[in-house]
Design a protein around this motif. Structure first.
Motif, PDB file in Angstrom:
ATOM      1  N   VAL A 325       0.888  -1.162   0.000  1.00 52.30           N
ATOM      2  CA  VAL A 325       0.000   0.000   0.000  1.00 52.30           C
ATOM      3  C   VAL A 325       0.927   1.214   0.000  1.00 52.30           C
ATOM      4  O   VAL A 325       1.701   1.379   0.954  1.00 52.30           O
ATOM      5  N   VAL A 326       0.822   2.008  -1.036  1.00 56.94           N
ATOM      6  CA  VAL A 326       1.754   3.121  -1.266  1.00 56.94           C
ATOM      7  C   VAL A 326       3.192   2.786  -0.821  1.00 56.94           C
ATOM      8  O   VAL A 326       3.811   3.495  -0.023  1.00 56.94           O
ATOM      9  N   GLY A 327       3.668   1.695  -1.348  1.00 57.98           N
ATOM     10  CA  GLY A 327       5.073   1.342  -1.144  1.00 57.98           C
ATOM     11  C   GLY A 327       5.361   0.587   0.149  1.00 57.98           C
ATOM     12  O   GLY A 327       6.451   0.048   0.322  1.00 57.98           O
ATOM     13  N   TYR A 328       4.374   0.513   1.072  1.00 55.71           N
ATOM     14  CA  TYR A 328       4.606  -0.212   2.329  1.00 55.71           C
ATOM     15  C   TYR A 328       3.928  -1.580   2.250  1.00 55.71           C
ATOM     16  O   TYR A 328       2.742  -1.673   1.899  1.00 55.71           O
ATOM     17  N   VAL A 329       4.693  -2.614   2.553  1.00 57.99           N
ATOM     18  CA  VAL A 329       4.098  -3.953   2.524  1.00 57.99           C
ATOM     19  C   VAL A 329       3.423  -4.215   3.874  1.00 57.99           C
ATOM     20  O   VAL A 329       4.094  -4.308   4.907  1.00 57.99           O
ATOM     21  N   ILE A 330       2.120  -4.300   3.858  1.00 55.41           N
ATOM     22  CA  ILE A 330       1.382  -4.466   5.122  1.00 55.41           C
ATOM     23  C   ILE A 330       1.537  -5.912   5.621  1.00 55.41           C
ATOM     24  O   ILE A 330       1.774  -6.825   4.830  1.00 55.41           O
ATOM     25  N   PRO A 331       1.409  -6.116   6.929  1.00 56.05           N
ATOM     26  CA  PRO A 331       1.427  -7.494   7.435  1.00 56.05           C
ATOM     27  C   PRO A 331       0.260  -8.288   6.829  1.00 56.05           C
ATOM     28  O   PRO A 331      -0.814  -7.717   6.582  1.00 56.05           O
ATOM     29  N   VAL A 332       0.489  -9.562   6.603  1.00 61.32           N
ATOM     30  CA  VAL A 332      -0.549 -10.440   6.029  1.00 61.32           C
ATOM     31  C   VAL A 332      -1.852 -10.348   6.844  1.00 61.32           C
ATOM     32  O   VAL A 332      -2.955 -10.262   6.303  1.00 61.32           O
ATOM     33  N   GLY A 333      -1.706 -10.351   8.160  1.00 59.74           N
ATOM     34  CA  GLY A 333      -2.877 -10.367   9.046  1.00 59.74           C
ATOM     35  C   GLY A 333      -3.745  -9.123   8.911  1.00 59.74           C
ATOM     36  O   GLY A 333      -4.924  -9.149   9.275  1.00 59.74           O
ATOM     37  N   TRP A 334      -3.180  -8.032   8.398  1.00 58.52           N
ATOM     38  CA  TRP A 334      -3.980  -6.812   8.304  1.00 58.52           C
ATOM     39  C   TRP A 334      -5.137  -6.958   7.335  1.00 58.52           C
ATOM     40  O   TRP A 334      -6.127  -6.248   7.444  1.00 58.52           O
ATOM     41  N   LEU A 335      -5.018  -7.853   6.365  1.00 67.00           N
ATOM     42  CA  LEU A 335      -6.148  -8.035   5.452  1.00 67.00           C
ATOM     43  C   LEU A 335      -7.381  -8.524   6.203  1.00 67.00           C
ATOM     44  O   LEU A 335      -8.517  -8.296   5.794  1.00 67.00           O
TER      45      LEU A 335
END
Ligand code: GLN
Length: 499
Positions: A325-335
């Motif tokens: 998300v805008v260049g930041y890879v979010i943790p898998v769990g955030w989905l």
């Protein structure tokens, strides 16, 4: 024999028109679910993560990781049965919740130790603690209200909010710490969350008044016998657990999950058979139990799809979804945020729909609502099949696929889960109320184990094996949905003929 719970809170409208005891239960459940879902989001990622590199995992195969995940979820909810029994007969609900909360916190702190050896001990403690807490806290919610108090269903809706605010916090905090810093930090955060819950419950349990304070009425000698046998059973269970943890009993997770599924199926069948045939219920009570049995089966199927979120869908998110998300890879769990977020947004809308329909006498019956749950679940896996097919052509795919899937899960959940709690609170034979909530959670247990088995099948050959599994799940949901609609129509017809 009726429970001797006095209901002193029933004229109390302090909390949004509800008894103030609901505040205590709200926050306790919020912290408990924060810890439960926060940890659950890490579980398969940790188990199936590579054993070397940054943040090493346990290196289990997907089949094993998913099976253990299923056994864990299944055990958590299965233990609600003995937990409900202990509260009904020996501890009282309030005390059971207190003890459960402390054991859960200990479990998460055990998982926080950076050791692989203590992993299963930690899981076991969370299982045992949740067994004492989860269904009993739901029973106390119901006991805050007098029979026939119309606020009960909306009380459960408010309570359901706490569950989802909790799981939102869990995904937010535990997934970030666990995935970005270290798994054990995430587990530790779950423990701290539960500790807040323990402290809060301890100081504010006075607000509950008499709700859920006493176990069932029974002669003292009988209770002593129950206590004696409970001690023996707990000692035996302890011995088996210790033997397992020390490696004297070794089990293949997949085979264990399969046997566990059969075992739970048999327990459910025996329990319903007992209630219907031997418990000496009136014929109206038996009809009610029969209805609950139908809802039970549907709920089991529903949770087996829903719990893919922490299983196969987590792996789909990790391996085949673009998480930046805008260049930041979010943790898998955030989905998985999507689920609690949508619950909070849509719960009032669903409640509003039911109320408005009720006004014109069109409120769907419990089985019809459950059928809606089945259909949403079917559509959600249709969406997932599209996502899988796309990923086969060009992975990673966008996050919108999982988000839409979770939206559909949530709509299904809102038609089924708070509704199921209200149905079990309303239709359970009074004498068995604590255990009946345990039974409601037995459907979640069966669903959880099934989720682990299906998740393993879905992942066995990466993407290729997902479509056939999701496809058969869709067929199941459609058939179950149709059966529920038929059941609802037949009962409607019979009722109108009798009137
Ligand atoms: N999401 C709900 C909760 O955590 C229901 C879960 C379930 O019964 N499987 O309480």
């Amino acid at each position: 024999m009726a429970t001797n719970v006095k209901k002193s809170n029933t004229d109390d409208t302090w909390f949004f028109g509800h008894p103030k005891g609901l505040v205590t239960l709200f926050f306790t459940e919020m912290w408990e679910r924060m810890s439960y879902y926060g940890m659950r989001a890490l579980l398969v990622l940790y188990m199936s993560g590579a054993v070397t590199g940054f943040n090493p995992g346990l290196g289990f195969t997907q089949i094993d990781a998913q099976a253990i995940y299923g056994i864990y979820v299944g055990m958590v909810y299965f233990m609600c049965i003995p937990g409900g029994w202990l509260a009904d007969n020996i501890l009282g609900y309030q005390r059971a919740v207190m003890i459960g909360a402390v054991i859960i916190a200990l479990g998460h702190f055990t998982l926080a130790l950076p050791l692989t050896q203590t992993f299963f001990l930690g899981l076991t403690l969370v299982v045992l603690g949740t067994g004492l807490l989860k269904s009993n806290i739901s029973t106390i919610v119901g006991q805050l209200y007098k029979d026939g108090d119309a606020r009960r269903t909306s009380g459960y809706t408010i309570f359901y909010m706490s569950i989802n605010i909790g799981s939102f916090l869990g995904f937010l905090i535990c997934s970030y710490l666990g995935e970005k810093i270290g798994w054990h930090w995430g587990f530790g955060a779950a423990g701290i969350g539960m500790l807040f819950g323990v402290i809060q419950y301890y100081y504010f349990r006075g607000l509950l008044g008499n709700a859920g304070i006493k176990p069932n009425d029974m002669p003292d000698e009988q209770r002593q016998v129950y206590i004696k046998w409970s001690r023996v059973t707990i000692a035996l269970m302890g011995a088996v657990i210790v033997a397992g943890l020390l490696g004297f009993i070794s089990v293949d997770p997949r085979a264990f999950a399969e046997y566990f599924l059969y075992f739970l199926g048999v327990v459910a069948a025996i329990y319903f058979a007992y209630l219907l045939l031997l418990a000496g219920l009136s014929s109206q009570e038996k009809k009610n139990v029969f209805l609950l049995m139908i809802l039970f089966v549907a709920a089991m199927f529903f949770w087996s799809g829903f719990d893919q979120s922490g299983g196969s869908l987590s792996i789909f998110a990790r391996d085949y979804t673009d998480l930046s998300v805008v260049g930041y890879v979010i943790p898998v769990g955030w989905l998985q945020f999507a689920n609690p977020l949508f619950v909070v947004i849509f719960a009032p809308i669903f409640a509003g729909i039911w109320t408005n329909l009720a006004r014109v006498n069109l409120n769907p019956s419990y089985p019809l609502k459950f059928a809606i749950g089945m259909f949403f679940m079917a559509i959600s896996f249709l969406v997932m099949i599209a996502a899988v097919e796309l990923a086969l052509v060009s992975a990673p795919v966008g996050m919108q696929w999982l988000i839409i899937t979770y939206l559909l899960h949530t709509w299904g959940e809102l038609a089924l889960s708070p509704v199921g709690l209200a149905a079990f609170s309303e239709y359970s034979p009074k004498k068995y109320q604590g255990q009946m909530f345990g039974l409601w959670f037995l459907a979640s247990a069966l669903g959880g184990v099934l989720a682990g088995l299906l998740g393993g099948d879905a992942l066995v050959e990466g993407l290729e094996s997902m479509t056939p599994v999701f496809d058969s799940m869709i067929q199941f949901y459609v058939v179950a949905g149709i059966v529920l609609v038929l059941f609802a129509s037949v009962s409607y017809y019979l009722r109108s003929r009798n009137n």
